[in-house]
Design a protein around this motif. Sequence first.
Motif, PDB file in Angstrom:
ATOM      1  N   HIS A 284      42.676  48.011  44.635  1.00 51.28           N
ATOM      2  CA  HIS A 284      42.980  48.294  46.042  1.00 51.28           C
ATOM      3  C   HIS A 284      42.016  49.325  46.605  1.00 51.28           C
ATOM      4  O   HIS A 284      41.458  49.158  47.691  1.00 51.28           O
ATOM      5  CB  HIS A 284      44.425  48.775  46.152  1.00 51.28           C
ATOM      6  N   ILE A 290      42.924  40.815  46.713  1.00 50.55           N
ATOM      7  CA  ILE A 290      43.811  40.892  45.547  1.00 50.55           C
ATOM      8  C   ILE A 290      44.869  39.803  45.603  1.00 50.55           C
ATOM      9  O   ILE A 290      45.461  39.527  46.657  1.00 50.55           O
ATOM     10  CB  ILE A 290      44.499  42.274  45.476  1.00 50.55           C
ATOM     11  N   LEU A 321      50.334  47.085  48.007  1.00 55.36           N
ATOM     12  CA  LEU A 321      49.769  45.725  47.979  1.00 55.36           C
ATOM     13  C   LEU A 321      50.637  44.748  48.763  1.00 55.36           C
ATOM     14  O   LEU A 321      50.774  43.587  48.386  1.00 55.36           O
ATOM     15  CB  LEU A 321      49.614  45.232  46.537  1.00 55.36           C
ATOM     16  N   ALA A 324      49.090  41.374  49.470  1.00 52.59           N
ATOM     17  CA  ALA A 324      48.633  40.494  48.389  1.00 52.59           C
ATOM     18  C   ALA A 324      49.600  39.345  48.160  1.00 52.59           C
ATOM     19  O   ALA A 324      50.804  39.561  47.973  1.00 52.59           O
ATOM     20  CB  ALA A 324      48.468  41.300  47.100  1.00 52.59           C
ATOM     21  N   GLY A 426      45.793  38.916  51.617  1.00 55.81           N
ATOM     22  CA  GLY A 426      45.064  39.089  50.373  1.00 55.81           C
ATOM     23  C   GLY A 426      43.984  40.140  50.392  1.00 55.81           C
ATOM     24  O   GLY A 426      43.411  40.451  49.346  1.00 55.81           O
TER      25      GLY A 426
END
Length: 441
Positions: A284, A290, A321, A324, A426
Motif C-alpha cells: 500500500h 492490490i 485496503l 482492494a 484496486g
Amino acid sequence: MARPVLAIVGRPNVGKSTIFNRIVGDRLAIVEDKPGVTRDRLYGVGEWLNTSFSVIDTGGIEIDGEDAILKSVRVQAELAIEEADVIVFMVDAKAGVTPSDEEVAQLLFRSKKPVVLAVNKVDNLARQDDIYEFYSLGFGDPVGISGSHGIGIGDLLEVVCGLFPDKKDDEYGDEVIKFALIGRPNVGKSSMTNAILGEERVIVSDVAGTTRDAIDTPFERDDQKFVIIDTAGMRKRGKVYENTEKYSVMRAMKAIERADVVLVVIDGQEGIIDQDKHIAGYAHEAGKAIIIVVNKWDIVDKDDKTMQHFTQTIRDHFLFLSYAPIVFVSAKTTQRLHKLLPVVIQVAENHALRVQTHLLNDVVSDAVAYNPPPTDKGKRLRINYVTQVAVKPPVFVLFVNEPELMHFSYERYLDNKIRAAFGFEGTPIRILSRRKTSDKE
C-alpha cells in the motif's frame, strides 16, 4: 524500475537505527540506547540529490540460542550481502575496533559488494582522530558521522550514491502487466504461480520457505502479456532466514517495487495474522495496485455465509485496503482461479488511469458544493483547481488557499467522491494540497 538497495550492517548498539531514521527522514525504527532494541519496521525509502533508494536496517534480526548476539551479527551481514547493492558497515568510534567488527569485516570483504565504512559517534572534532584505527578493517577511507547530531550524513550518502549501479530500463514494455504474489510462508504462493501458468515452474512443498529464488515468468493470456513474480525465500543455506518474519518481509520488497499489481495471498484456513497486514502495508505504501487473494478455499468448512463473513473480517483487519478487491481461490483445485487474471487486468488499468482535468474539476466542485469544507479558526479551505499529475498510482494535486486547512477527514471525503466517479478499484490514490501561488488573501 526497482530502486537500488542500501543495507546498514554492524554489531548491536552502534547506532544503525538512528542512522536509518536520519536517512529515511522519519522515526520508523525504535531507537533506544540498549543493544538489540530494534523491534519495528526495517525498511524505508531514502533520497539524496535526486537519487531514490531503498534502505534496510538489519538491526532487528534476532537469533535464539547460545551466542545469540554474535549469530545475529553474522545473519545481518549475510542478509546485507545477499540483498544490497551497497552496504554501510557501521562501527563505533568510542568503542574502537572490536572482534565482532573484524568478523563482519571478513564476511563483507569476501562478498565483493561495495562497502562504505561509517564510523558513528564522531560527535565533535576531538573525536575525529578516532576514525583512523578503523583503516585496519580494510575498506579504505572511513566516513566519520554522528547519528545523534546528524553530522556527516550528507558525506556518507554522497559516497553511497556514487556506488549504486547504473539505472537500467525496465526489461518489459509498458504493455506488459507485472504482478507479484506476496504473503507469509506456506500460504500457497508457489502453488498459485503453477496453477496460473498451468505447469510446474517453481518448487512446491508443504514446508514453509521452499522457494529459493525470485522467479520472473513471462506468459500471455488472451493477447495480454504478463510477468508473474514469485517472491523468493532464501537463495543460500540457512533456516534462520526462513524462520525470521522480518526477513520474509524484506524479501518481498524487491518484488513489490518491480510489480504493477501486488496479490496479497492469505491462507483461507488459518485466517489473518499480523504479518499479513504488515506485508500488505508495504504494498500500500509503495502505491501499488492490490488484490487480496484468499487461497486454500477448497479446504475451508463453509456454509452460505462463510465467504460473506470472511470478507467482512478482511475489511475489518485491512481498513487501509478498502479499495482492494477480494478473490477467493484454490490453487490446488484451480477453483475460481479463472477469475483472477481479469481482476489483475482491471486493477492494472485503474492503476494507470488518467482522468481528464475538466471532468475531475466537475466532480470536486460538485463535492465541495454538496459538503463545503469546515472552518478552522474562522478560515475556510478554498479549492481553486485540481489536476492529476501522475499515474501508478494516480496522484491528484489540489491548489488551495491554505494547505494546512485540508483536514484528513475532508481529504478522505474527496477521495471517496473521486473513486465514486471514476472507479479506481484496486489502486490507492494520492491527494496532495498545494498553495495557489497567485491566490492572495
